[in-house]
Design a protein around this motif. Structure first.
Motif, PDB file in Angstrom:
ATOM      1  N   LYS A  43       0.824  -1.215   0.000  1.00 43.37           N
ATOM      2  CA  LYS A  43       0.000   0.000   0.000  1.00 43.37           C
ATOM      3  C   LYS A  43       0.856   1.262   0.000  1.00 43.37           C
ATOM      4  O   LYS A  43       0.514   2.251  -0.657  1.00 43.37           O
ATOM      5  N   SER A  44       1.955   1.257   0.733  1.00 40.54           N
ATOM      6  CA  SER A  44       2.799   2.454   0.820  1.00 40.54           C
ATOM      7  C   SER A  44       3.629   2.668  -0.440  1.00 40.54           C
ATOM      8  O   SER A  44       4.162   3.764  -0.657  1.00 40.54           O
ATOM      9  N   GLY A  45       3.756   1.637  -1.265  1.00 40.85           N
ATOM     10  CA  GLY A  45       4.567   1.756  -2.467  1.00 40.85           C
ATOM     11  C   GLY A  45       6.055   1.618  -2.216  1.00 40.85           C
ATOM     12  O   GLY A  45       6.861   1.897  -3.107  1.00 40.85           O
ATOM     13  N   GLY A  46       6.438   1.162  -1.020  1.00 44.71           N
ATOM     14  CA  GLY A  46       7.852   1.065  -0.677  1.00 44.71           C
ATOM     15  C   GLY A  46       8.610   0.096  -1.565  1.00 44.71           C
ATOM     16  O   GLY A  46       9.722   0.382  -2.015  1.00 44.71           O
ATOM     17  N   VAL A  47       8.013  -1.080  -1.826  1.00 44.40           N
ATOM     18  CA  VAL A  47       8.684  -2.078  -2.657  1.00 44.40           C
ATOM     19  C   VAL A  47       8.866  -1.551  -4.079  1.00 44.40           C
ATOM     20  O   VAL A  47       9.932  -1.694  -4.686  1.00 44.40           O
ATOM     21  N   PHE A  48       7.819  -0.931  -4.616  1.00 46.26           N
ATOM     22  CA  PHE A  48       7.908  -0.365  -5.970  1.00 46.26           C
ATOM     23  C   PHE A  48       9.049   0.646  -6.053  1.00 46.26           C
ATOM     24  O   PHE A  48       9.863   0.596  -6.976  1.00 46.26           O
ATOM     25  N   PHE A  49       9.121   1.545  -5.094  1.00 49.17           N
ATOM     26  CA  PHE A  49      10.150   2.592  -5.142  1.00 49.17           C
ATOM     27  C   PHE A  49      11.547   2.001  -5.034  1.00 49.17           C
ATOM     28  O   PHE A  49      12.436   2.323  -5.833  1.00 49.17           O
ATOM     29  N   ILE A  50      11.770   1.126  -4.035  1.00 50.69           N
ATOM     30  CA  ILE A  50      13.105   0.589  -3.793  1.00 50.69           C
ATOM     31  C   ILE A  50      13.565  -0.275  -4.958  1.00 50.69           C
ATOM     32  O   ILE A  50      14.716  -0.169  -5.416  1.00 50.69           O
ATOM     33  N   MET A  51      12.699  -1.143  -5.465  1.00 48.32           N
ATOM     34  CA  MET A  51      13.093  -1.992  -6.585  1.00 48.32           C
ATOM     35  C   MET A  51      13.455  -1.141  -7.798  1.00 48.32           C
ATOM     36  O   MET A  51      14.472  -1.382  -8.466  1.00 48.32           O
ATOM     37  N   SER A  52      12.667  -0.124  -8.073  1.00 47.74           N
ATOM     38  CA  SER A  52      12.931   0.736  -9.230  1.00 47.74           C
ATOM     39  C   SER A  52      14.226   1.524  -9.046  1.00 47.74           C
ATOM     40  O   SER A  52      15.038   1.640  -9.970  1.00 47.74           O
ATOM     41  N   ALA A  53      14.415   2.068  -7.844  1.00 48.52           N
ATOM     42  CA  ALA A  53      15.621   2.861  -7.573  1.00 48.52           C
ATOM     43  C   ALA A  53      16.878   2.000  -7.641  1.00 48.52           C
ATOM     44  O   ALA A  53      17.900   2.403  -8.210  1.00 48.52           O
ATOM     45  N   CYS A  54      16.814   0.790  -7.075  1.00 51.15           N
ATOM     46  CA  CYS A  54      17.998  -0.070  -7.061  1.00 51.15           C
ATOM     47  C   CYS A  54      18.335  -0.590  -8.453  1.00 51.15           C
ATOM     48  O   CYS A  54      19.515  -0.714  -8.802  1.00 51.15           O
ATOM     49  N   VAL A  55      17.317  -0.907  -9.234  1.00 48.09           N
ATOM     50  CA  VAL A  55      17.578  -1.337 -10.605  1.00 48.09           C
ATOM     51  C   VAL A  55      18.210  -0.197 -11.397  1.00 48.09           C
ATOM     52  O   VAL A  55      19.108  -0.413 -12.220  1.00 48.09           O
ATOM     53  N   MET A  56      17.770   1.020 -11.132  1.00 49.94           N
ATOM     54  CA  MET A  56      18.374   2.174 -11.792  1.00 49.94           C
ATOM     55  C   MET A  56      19.856   2.275 -11.426  1.00 49.94           C
ATOM     56  O   MET A  56      20.712   2.489 -12.289  1.00 49.94           O
ATOM     57  N   LEU A  57      20.191   2.104 -10.147  1.00 51.18           N
ATOM     58  CA  LEU A  57      21.584   2.168  -9.723  1.00 51.18           C
ATOM     59  C   LEU A  57      22.405   1.036 -10.323  1.00 51.18           C
ATOM     60  O   LEU A  57      23.519   1.243 -10.813  1.00 51.18           O
TER      61      LEU A  57
ATOM     62  N   ILE B  60      13.741  -8.829  -2.084  1.00 47.59           N
ATOM     63  CA  ILE B  60      13.219 -10.038  -2.737  1.00 47.59           C
ATOM     64  C   ILE B  60      13.055 -11.161  -1.731  1.00 47.59           C
ATOM     65  O   ILE B  60      12.083 -11.919  -1.767  1.00 47.59           O
ATOM     66  N   GLU B  61      13.995 -11.258  -0.787  1.00 48.75           N
ATOM     67  CA  GLU B  61      13.899 -12.293   0.245  1.00 48.75           C
ATOM     68  C   GLU B  61      12.706 -12.047   1.162  1.00 48.75           C
ATOM     69  O   GLU B  61      11.990 -12.985   1.531  1.00 48.75           O
ATOM     70  N   ALA B  62      12.471 -10.785   1.528  1.00 48.50           N
ATOM     71  CA  ALA B  62      11.391 -10.463   2.472  1.00 48.50           C
ATOM     72  C   ALA B  62      10.030 -10.421   1.793  1.00 48.50           C
ATOM     73  O   ALA B  62       9.019 -10.828   2.389  1.00 48.50           O
ATOM     74  N   PHE B  63       9.978  -9.910   0.557  1.00 46.76           N
ATOM     75  CA  PHE B  63       8.702  -9.735  -0.153  1.00 46.76           C
ATOM     76  C   PHE B  63       8.761 -10.390  -1.532  1.00 46.76           C
ATOM     77  O   PHE B  63       8.722  -9.699  -2.559  1.00 46.76           O
ATOM     78  N   PRO B  64       8.831 -11.719  -1.602  1.00 45.58           N
ATOM     79  CA  PRO B  64       8.945 -12.376  -2.916  1.00 45.58           C
ATOM     80  C   PRO B  64       7.739 -12.128  -3.812  1.00 45.58           C
ATOM     81  O   PRO B  64       7.890 -11.918  -5.016  1.00 45.58           O
ATOM     82  N   THR B  65       6.548 -12.118  -3.232  1.00 41.07           N
ATOM     83  CA  THR B  65       5.348 -11.908  -4.041  1.00 41.07           C
ATOM     84  C   THR B  65       5.307 -10.501  -4.618  1.00 41.07           C
ATOM     85  O   THR B  65       5.059 -10.312  -5.824  1.00 41.07           O
ATOM     86  N   LEU B  66       5.552  -9.509  -3.771  1.00 40.26           N
ATOM     87  CA  LEU B  66       5.533  -8.126  -4.246  1.00 40.26           C
ATOM     88  C   LEU B  66       6.657  -7.885  -5.249  1.00 40.26           C
ATOM     89  O   LEU B  66       6.486  -7.109  -6.206  1.00 40.26           O
ATOM     90  N   SER B  67       7.793  -8.548  -5.053  1.00 46.72           N
ATOM     91  CA  SER B  67       8.899  -8.396  -6.000  1.00 46.72           C
ATOM     92  C   SER B  67       8.533  -8.967  -7.361  1.00 46.72           C
ATOM     93  O   SER B  67       8.850  -8.380  -8.406  1.00 46.72           O
ATOM     94  N   ARG B  68       7.857 -10.119  -7.356  1.00 50.07           N
ATOM     95  CA  ARG B  68       7.435 -10.697  -8.632  1.00 50.07           C
ATOM     96  C   ARG B  68       6.403  -9.805  -9.321  1.00 50.07           C
ATOM     97  O   ARG B  68       6.453  -9.595 -10.537  1.00 50.07           O
ATOM     98  N   GLU B  69       5.476  -9.270  -8.545  1.00 51.72           N
ATOM     99  CA  GLU B  69       4.466  -8.370  -9.122  1.00 51.72           C
ATOM    100  C   GLU B  69       5.131  -7.141  -9.731  1.00 51.72           C
ATOM    101  O   GLU B  69       4.733  -6.689 -10.816  1.00 51.72           O
ATOM    102  N   TRP B  70       6.151  -6.606  -9.050  1.00 55.31           N
ATOM    103  CA  TRP B  70       6.857  -5.450  -9.613  1.00 55.31           C
ATOM    104  C   TRP B  70       7.540  -5.833 -10.913  1.00 55.31           C
ATOM    105  O   TRP B  70       7.498  -5.095 -11.898  1.00 55.31           O
ATOM    106  N   TRP B  71       8.186  -7.004 -10.940  1.00 52.80           N
ATOM    107  CA  TRP B  71       8.908  -7.447 -12.135  1.00 52.80           C
ATOM    108  C   TRP B  71       7.946  -7.646 -13.318  1.00 52.80           C
ATOM    109  O   TRP B  71       8.262  -7.300 -14.453  1.00 52.80           O
ATOM    110  N   GLU B  72       6.773  -8.182 -13.020  1.00 51.72           N
ATOM    111  CA  GLU B  72       5.810  -8.454 -14.087  1.00 51.72           C
ATOM    112  C   GLU B  72       5.115  -7.192 -14.581  1.00 51.72           C
ATOM    113  O   GLU B  72       4.836  -7.063 -15.781  1.00 51.72           O
TER     114      GLU B  72
END
Length: 861
Positions: free
Chosen positions: A607-621, A662-674
């Protein structure tokens, strides 16, 4: 002063050789020129300088002209003579500024031109690096009560890693029939020890001894002897200058020859004893202003090192007994009101830190360990002087308090130090954006090294006290992470806070949430059915029980920063990644308390969008680094970051954040990837997960299962090579087995579950079990251990005769772990309330799932 040295350095650098530079400045006829430059370059402020932590301008100047080898004895003596003359003129004219400059110049020059007689604290210490140690290594063991330069040879028997990131060791010490094994920490081990506590007299040539004696005579005859009786008690300038010069004689020059009556050693010893006695008399007369000056002089003379060289070993070497003055101070602070003695706080801490390691009386040590935290907890220390004093004083306490119950004053003192670090102590901000390559903090500030050492001391003696202090200051530390000069130490403190093991808030309600979170919660609940809205509120409150409100507000604000990805800022990104890693550590702590908390954190992260932000920022780096052909071949963990202490490469930070997310939120990580990963980077992310993340994730999952103590009759085996985990459970003399095949890029691809290896189990049942495990791993952000334990409990309930819920096909609710609690009055089937309400919402009608009659059910226990 710095500008002057830069100008001189630039000029000297333009000359051809060291010899030419030396001839220009340190020829015998030019000693006054060099000495004048030293004084001009020795600008000091009107507060304690503690310059021992940094290289002085004088060291830089000496290095430029070839080091101490270029100074012939006559030149050294000529320079010191001129500096001493300048000092006495300044003292006679009561010029505090030039007095301090002259003292500093004398000590700094001698420390650069001569080897100090008594070594500094760090000399002779060769600490081990805990992560490099292995069984069989030979080291030196230094007990807590021993001098740093003494110790016993030891052999490491075993390295213990069950308290990561803190390693500890079993060592073997002793010989023949007196061999014993004991456990210790890296802080008590050394690679090697200095062979002597000071320069041995026979290591110096007669000429070198003569030079040191002449320098001592200059200082004693022209500065110290005129004030031999400490008669000008009110003259702060003279007392401090005399004391500093005495320290130069004792710790830098050395006192040679006989020690009897009439010797220089005897005269200096009598002078110090007189000063100590006068200080005690002043305390007894309650003349605290005079006592403060006398105590300050005593500290400076015996090695405190404000303007002169610092050495904590002067008292031990010269056998000076500090117990009378310390006993007087202990009695004073235990009996007098706080207000009446506060003007002595700084001087008291100076003397206690100087003399603490030389005390041998157990009762006096115990009293000081009570009084020092009392002073620190009361005194303000917003500037570097008081702050450093407090840190060093508390380090002395904790070095001597292994296995001792922490006191209230110790807790208050440590908490107050952390508050000052996070809120008050100076910072250095970036002048310009740094490269993407590193996030180094640059030059260390005055508190960096001593505060890290204090943390190590506290962790060895009272780790729970430090965790509590970090937790109490978590909100301030979260803000400190945003400051480049403080972020790494603040992150270390936050990791301790997040591992404290108990919730921050108990019986939390919506009214207790931060105002921003309350507003967001109202927005998130719009359009949700009542049951889902209630579940979401429960999830947010669960997170709030464990996570500081400041961290929640920080994470929730990221999704509103719409310009971030258009104009990325490295410093902001690094701060957010570190705060996110702290959030993940809070998750792990909460999940240890109750595995169901993991799903609440997952709901909040989505809901907070934390996973979306961190995954996007880290992939950018990472994409930036991969474009530069950087080699990211292994996982960087939080433990790796903590071990570095000062700086971490951006690519390593990004790798650590991706791995732990990815270890803590595998489902949310997969949703972000997809759904949200840029298509151009999708293959890169998949490869990174497969090559770097997935192997380490599986290894840690298997380790977690191996260390589990709640498996009961269930046996679990797994292989990192075949990537298969098999669980076997004995129930009513029936051996049940289920296998989980994990794909190479899990969690981007779902697991495959096979339950057909169990003979005699209906296909419908093992399909239901397989679905339960897939739900946990693919939809609920659960771990392998969570999934297997839930499967085990489901099997137990089924064999007890409890029917599974017809909606989720599980006896226990995947989210709440509750049994079906709603029964249809028509067909008597039972459902989980959360499953049934979701069925009503998705179907648009309130009918029983099975009999299709209008719902008229009852709640069962």
């Amino acid at each position: 002063a710095d500008i002057l040295i830069q100008c001189v350095s630039t000029f000297l650098a333009g000359l051809g050789t060291d010899a030419e530079r030396a001839a220009l400045l340190v020829a015998e006829q030019r000693t006054e020129l060099f000495a004048t430059i030293l004084i001009a370059a020795s600008a000091v402020e009107g507060k304690l300088r503690n310059w021992v932590w940094e290289e002085t301008n004088c060291h830089s100047l000496v290095s430029l002209i070839g080091g101490r080898v270029v100074f012939v004895h006559s030149v050294v003596l000529g320079i010191v003579d001129f500096l001493v003359g300048t000092l006495t003129e300044a003292m006679d004219s009561s010029s505090r500024c030039w007095t301090r400059r002259s003292v500093f110049a004398i000590s700094a020059f001698l420390s650069a031109a001569l080897q100090p007689f008594l070594s500094n604290d760090s000399t002779g210490r060769d600490p081990v690096e805990a992560s490099d140690m292995k069984a069989g290594d030979k080291v030196w063991y230094v007990a807590a009560s021993q001098d740093e330069h003494l110790g016993e040879q030891a052999e490491i028997v075993k390295v213990h890693s069950d308290d990561l990131p803190r390693l500890y060791f079993t060592i073997r010490i002793g010989k023949d029939d007196n061999v014993q094994e004991k456990q210790t920490v890296a802080g008590r081990l050394r690679k090697g020890l200095s062979s002597a506590r000071q320069i041995a007299e026979n290591d110096l040539s007669p000429e070198q001894i003569a030079l040191r004696e002449k320098i001592s005579s200059l200082l004693v005859d022209k500065v110290i002897k005129p004030d031999m009786g400490w008669q000008q008690a009110h003259n702060c300038n003279r007392i401090e200058a005399t004391a500093e010069c005495m320290n130069i004689v004792l710790s830098q020059c050395g006192v040679f020859g006989k020690a009897g009556i009439g010797s220089l050693r005897y005269e200096l010893f009598q002078l110090l004893s007189t000063l100590q006695n006068k200080m005690i008399q002043s305390i007894e007369a309650q003349n605290f202003e005079i006592a403060d000056l006398q105590l300050r002089g005593l500290s400076l003379a015996l090695g405190f090192g404000d303007l002169s060289y610092r050495s904590r070993r002067s008292l031990q070497y010269y056998n000076f007994d500090a117990s009378p003055s310390l006993t007087s101070l202990v009695a004073l602070y235990k009996t007098e009101a706080e207000e009446s003695v506060k003007e002595m706080n700084q001087a008291a801490l100076m003397w206690m830190t100087t003399s603490f390691d030389s005390i041998r009386g157990e009762e006096l040590v115990t009293d000081l360990m009570e009084v020092i935290p009392m002073i620190v907890s009361r005194a303000p220390f917003s500037d570097d002087c008081d702050g450093l004093l407090a840190i060093q004083a508390m380090s002395g306490v904790f070095r001597s308090s292994l296995n001792k119950q922490s006191t209230e004053f110790e807790s208050k003192a440590v908490s107050k130090l952390l508050y000052a670090f996070a809120k008050e102590w100076e910072v250095v901000e970036a002048d310009k954006p740094r490269s993407w390559k590193t996030t180094s903090t640059g030059k260390s500030l005055w508190w960096s090294k001593p505060l890290n050492l204090l943390v190590d001391d506290i962790l060895r003696s009272s780790p729970s006290l430090l965790r509590t202090a970090c937790r109490d200051n978590a909100a301030h530390l979260i803000n400190a992470v945003c400051l480049k000069s403080k972020r790494w130490l603040a992150f270390r403190f936050l990791q301790l806070a997040s591992s404290a093991g108990s919730p921050l808030h108990v019986d939390a309600s919506e009214e207790m949430l931060p105002q921003e979170t309350q507003s967001r919660l109202k927005h998130w609940r719009k359009g949700m059915i009542a049951e889902d809205a209630e579940d979401l509120e429960d999830d947010i409150l669960t997170v709030f029980e464990w996570v500081p409100s400041a961290l929640m507000s920080e994470i929730e604000s990221w999704i509103d920063d719409h310009s971030f990805f258009d104009e990325p800022n490295e410093e902001i990104t690094v701060a957010r990644v570190l705060n996110w890693l702290t959030f993940l550590q809070y998750l792990e702590t909460a999940a240890i308390n109750d595995p169901r908390h993991r799903m609440s954190f997952s709901s909040y992260a989505k809901k907070s969008g934390g996973v979306f932000f961190i995954m996007s920022a880290c992939v950018m780096l990472l994409n930036v680094e991969l474009d530069r052909k950087s080699n990211i071949s292994k996982v960087t963990t939080i433990d790796d970051i903590l071990r570095q202490k000062e700086f971490t490469r951006v690519e390593d930070l990004a790798s650590a954040a991706l791995f732990h997310t990815i270890e803590a939120f595998p489902t949310l990580s997969r949703e972000w990837w997809e759904d949200d990963c840029p298509k151009s980077l999708s293959a890169m992310v998949s490869k990174f997960v497969q090559v770097v993340v997935a192997p380490e994730t599986l290894r840690r999952e298997l380790q977690r299962i191996e260390e589990a103590r709640n498996l009961g009759d269930m046996t679990v085996r797994g292989s990192s090579v075949s990537r298969e985990v098999t669980a076997t459970y004995l129930q009513d003399e029936c051996s049940l087995s289920i296998a989980i095949q994990i794909p190479p890029n899990f969690p981007l691809r779902s697991v495959d579950v096979d339950g057909r290896r169990t003979l005699g189990i209906p296909e419908k049942r093992f399909k239901r079990w397989a679905l339960q495990i897939r739900q946990i791993l693919s939809n609920q952000d659960g771990t392998l251990l969570d999934a297997l334990l839930l499967w085990k409990r489901n099997v137990e309930k089924e064999f007890e005769g409890v029917e599974p819920c017809p909606v989720c096909y599980s006896v226990l609710s995947v989210k709440t772990h509750e049994l079906p609690n709603l029964e249809c009055k028509t067909c008597c089937n039972t459902f989980h309330s959360s499953c049934l309400y979701k069925w009503f919402a998705s179907s648009g009608k309130s009918q029983c799932v099975l009999c299709q009659q209008p719902w008229s059910g009852t709640r069962i226990n």
